[in-house]
Design an enzyme around this catalytic site. Structure first.
Site, PDB file in Angstrom:
ATOM      1  N   SER A  51      -9.498 -27.616 110.907  1.00  0.00           N
ATOM      2  CA  SER A  51     -10.430 -28.481 111.624  1.00  0.00           C
ATOM      3  C   SER A  51     -10.581 -29.853 110.975  1.00  0.00           C
ATOM      4  O   SER A  51     -10.756 -30.857 111.667  1.00  0.00           O
ATOM      5  CB  SER A  51     -11.795 -27.804 111.738  1.00  0.00           C
ATOM      6  OG  SER A  51     -11.694 -26.575 112.429  1.00  0.00           O
ATOM      7  N   HIS A 103     -15.296 -31.165 108.717  1.00  0.00           N
ATOM      8  CA  HIS A 103     -15.104 -31.994 109.902  1.00  0.00           C
ATOM      9  C   HIS A 103     -15.393 -33.463 109.600  1.00  0.00           C
ATOM     10  O   HIS A 103     -14.614 -34.345 109.967  1.00  0.00           O
ATOM     11  CB  HIS A 103     -16.020 -31.511 111.030  1.00  0.00           C
ATOM     12  CG  HIS A 103     -15.655 -30.146 111.549  1.00  0.00           C
ATOM     13  ND1 HIS A 103     -16.195 -29.616 112.698  1.00  0.00           N
ATOM     14  CD2 HIS A 103     -14.804 -29.213 111.079  1.00  0.00           C
ATOM     15  CE1 HIS A 103     -15.699 -28.411 112.917  1.00  0.00           C
ATOM     16  NE2 HIS A 103     -14.850 -28.154 111.936  1.00  0.00           N
TER      17      HIS A 103
END
Length: 303
Positions: free
Chosen positions: A207, A253
């Site tokens: 991610s 992230h």
């Protein structure tokens, strides 16, 4: 994401779902390059190097442009034009899937492979914690954790995003720069997760790298002066999802997003005459910053 092929006469500024227009001759191929004479979007197959930028086959044939036969075609970031602008994306996708299959075949979330490759700094034990993983000097976990996924939904979302975001960036940056961007964004996500997240909680997944590609796409679209609304909306939705959904390492992230945007900025805004130097310096400084973050956090844990 593939576009529905259209006729060569479709509007030249028609935008695909990923925010990049399709080549005027191959509408199903998103591209970040335009002809310097007529401003039509052109894919790597249609690019012909000129004294300044690239020209389309129509302008060259009509004599409105003069191709420079001695100069190899280059992307907006100075990379070599590749016949297959999806090759590195395919390889990265294949590596992620291969590791996922290996994990499932050896025990899933409890696999010894996961225990050896995930991102972790401390392990719980009666009466306290002891150092493991990155805190013990196993810095390779910052990289290997990027290719681990434990759930089908997790890898499916990440690989779909990679397939959607990767090819346009790979075509615009070139293969070597795209690899550097992907790996540095993933490492940036791992580093921030290691620095801020609970160190006895394993972290893994691509991610961080995917958010890096999102940030890079936004930078590229701004550099090309394209409509940024689609990617900004997508980025906003992903950030909302990141902070509201439980058990998501938001640190990875955010770290990947910041690093991906910063590296892409250095790549697409570098002066033409010092492009290689700026690109190397951008990647080197980013890598040093990541190393510094990991080093400081390790000192905190060891102390």
């Amino acid at each position: 994401m593939d576009q529905v092929p259209g006729s060569p006469q479709e509007p030249r500024d028609a935008q695909g779902d990923n925010g990049l227009p399709g080549c005027f001759r191959h509408p199903d191929r998103p591209t970040g390059i335009r002809c310097t004479r007529c401003d039509k979007p052109i894919c790597p197959e249609c690019m012909i190097s000129a004294s300044v930028g690239f020209q389309c086959p129509d302008c060259v044939r009509s004599g409105s442009g003069r191709a420079a036969q001695t100069t190899a075609p280059r992307t907006i970031a100075g990379g070599t034009i590749a016949a297959d602008p999806r090759l590195i994306t395919k390889i990265l996708l294949g590596l992620n899937v291969a590791v996922f299959v290996a994990v499932m075949a050896t025990g899933g979330a409890l696999s010894p492979l996961v225990n050896r490759l995930d991102l972790v700094g401390l392990a719980a034990e009666p009466g306290g914690y002891h150092l493991v993983g990155v805190a013990e000097g196993e810095w390779y976990r910052l990289l290997t954790a990027m290719f681990l996924h434990q759930q089908v939904a997790h890898i499916a979302f990440n690989m779909l995003s990679l397939w959607w975001l990767g090819p346009p960036l790979e075509a615009a940056l070139g293969r070597a720069r795209f690899i550097a961007l992907y790996l540095l964004a993933g490492l940036g996500g791992s580093a921030l997760s290691y620095f801020l997240a609970a160190q006895n909680q394993p972290s893994l997944g691509a991610s961080g790298a995917i958010f890096g590609l999102l940030g890079a796409t936004a930078v590229l679209l701004r550099r090309l002066r394209y409509d940024m609304k689609p990617v900004l909306i997508l980025l906003g939705l992903n950030l909302v999802f990141t902070f509201l959904w439980p058990n998501i390492a938001w640190q990875a992230h955010v770290g990947g997003l910041v690093v991906g945007a910063a590296v892409a900025f250095g790549m697409v805004h570098a002066p033409r005459d010092r492009r290689a130097l700026v690109h190397v310096a951008t990647c080197a400084v980013t890598l040093l910053a990541i190393g510094a973050v990991v080093w400081v956090r390790t000192l905190q844990l060891v102390g």
